[in-house]
Design an enzyme around this catalytic site. Structure first.
Site: not given
Ligand SMILES: *[C@@H]1O[C@H](CO)[C@@H](O)[C@H](O)[C@H]1NC(C)=O
Ligand SMILES: *[C@@H]1O[C@H](CO)[C@@H](O)[C@H](O)[C@H]1NC(C)=O
Ligand SMILES: *[C@@H]1O[C@H](CO)[C@@H](O)[C@H](O)[C@H]1NC(C)=O
Ligand SMILES: [Zn+2]
Ligand SMILES: [Zn+2]
Length: 274
Positions: A231, A234, A240
């Site tokens: 995470e 991100h 991804h």
């Protein structure tokens, strides 16, 4: 270039070395393979294909919309009819994960979809990033960034974190959320979606509070550090990598597994912050 990357990396290490996640480790429950999972509805869909009606199709439509494989508005997602849009979405999913592209809910597709994963969409529109409007998966030969390549500006790279949202001085806000918690995607109970985070410079990182989190590689359990590191990818601006599970930026994680940064993850961060 290098110092900037090191600064970012040290932010990650800050999170990992004193391991704040260990504060939240549950005492391990007895392993139980029969535990209900949010993805159990898929088991009734084996063989489902265009033109058929089965209970669970509407849930499948919602799931694939959340992950960016179909447009929420395309379709009446409350019915259980396997229509053209759903077939296209299944084909896009199969393309992303290098499955046989037949548009059918075959055993391999169901096996992949049943696994626990990150809730951040695999594909974003290049126009409306939070609307999850689909763009056809186009394989780049590398790590991928969010549309527009958002990243933390040079003046905001001293990233501090907090488990208590609210303090304005902390750029990364980590919290446990359950069910519908007022952002793009409700959490789904045990299994299925584990966590999600937002692209720069938002800083929100949400863990699904209904998962039985553990710290480390424990059989049948999900390692919080692995998901946290994913995470953070991100948070820093990585999307991804759907094709190689070795990468921390693969959306899927195996229970009982602890992963660390792979070369593609490191190359991606270096390219974004060079
Ligand atoms: C994206 O933007 C382009 C031009 O800015 C526009 O023509 C196109 O319709 C937009 N697509 C979506 C899905 O909004
Ligand atoms: C995924 O990572 C692999 C290396 O592990 C790399 O070869 C590949 O290009 C990446 N693909 C995408 C779409 O990021
Ligand atoms: C980053 O912020 C922390 C806490 O405010 C401070 O102690 C540290 O010196 C800062 N580091 C840099 C490189 O600015
Ligand atoms: Zn993710
Ligand atoms: Zn959330």
């Amino acid at each position: 270039m290098e110092p900037k990357f090191l600064q970012l990396l040290s932010c990650i290490l800050l999170l990992l070395l004193p391991n704040p996640f260990s504060l939240f480790t549950h005492a391990a429950d007895p392993p139980d393979a029969q535990k209900p999972s949010a993805m159990d509805f898929l088991q009734t869909l084996i063989g489902a294909r265009k033109g058929t009606t089965s209970k669970g199709i509407s849930q499948l439509k919602k799931y694939l919309s959340h992950l960016g494989y179909m447009n929420r508005d395309d379709d009446d997602q409350t019915n259980d009819f396997f229509d053209d849009n759903l077939e296209l979405a299944v084909k896009r999913y199969q393309t992303s994960f290098k499955l046989e592209v037949n548009g059918i809910m075959d055993a391999n597709t169901i096996a992949k979809m049943s696994r626990a994963r990150c809730g951040v969409p695999d594909h974003y529109s290049h126009n409306r990033s939070h609307e999850l409007y689909l763009h056809i998966p186009a394989f780049s030969s590398h790590y991928t960034f969010f549309p527009g390549e958002p990243k933390w500006p040079a003046t905001k790279r001293n990233l501090t974190y907090s488990f208590k949202p609210g303090s304005r001085t902390h750029r990364i806000k980590i919290s446990f959320e359950v069910g519908d918690h007022g952002d793009v995607q409700p959490f789904d109970g045990p299994g299925g979606i584990l966590a999600h985070a937002f692209p720069p410079t938002d800083g929100r990182l949400h863990f699904d509070g209904d998962e039985a989190w553990v710290d480390g590689a424990v059989a049948c359990k999900i390692d919080m550090q692995t998901v946290g590191l994913h995470e953070l990818g991100h948070i820093l601006g990585l999307e991804h990598n759907t094709t190689h599970e070795i990468n921390i930026m693969s959306p899927y994680i195996n229970p009982g597994q602890r992963k660390s940064l792979a070369q593609d993850d490191i190359d991606g961060i270096r390219a974004l912050y060079r």
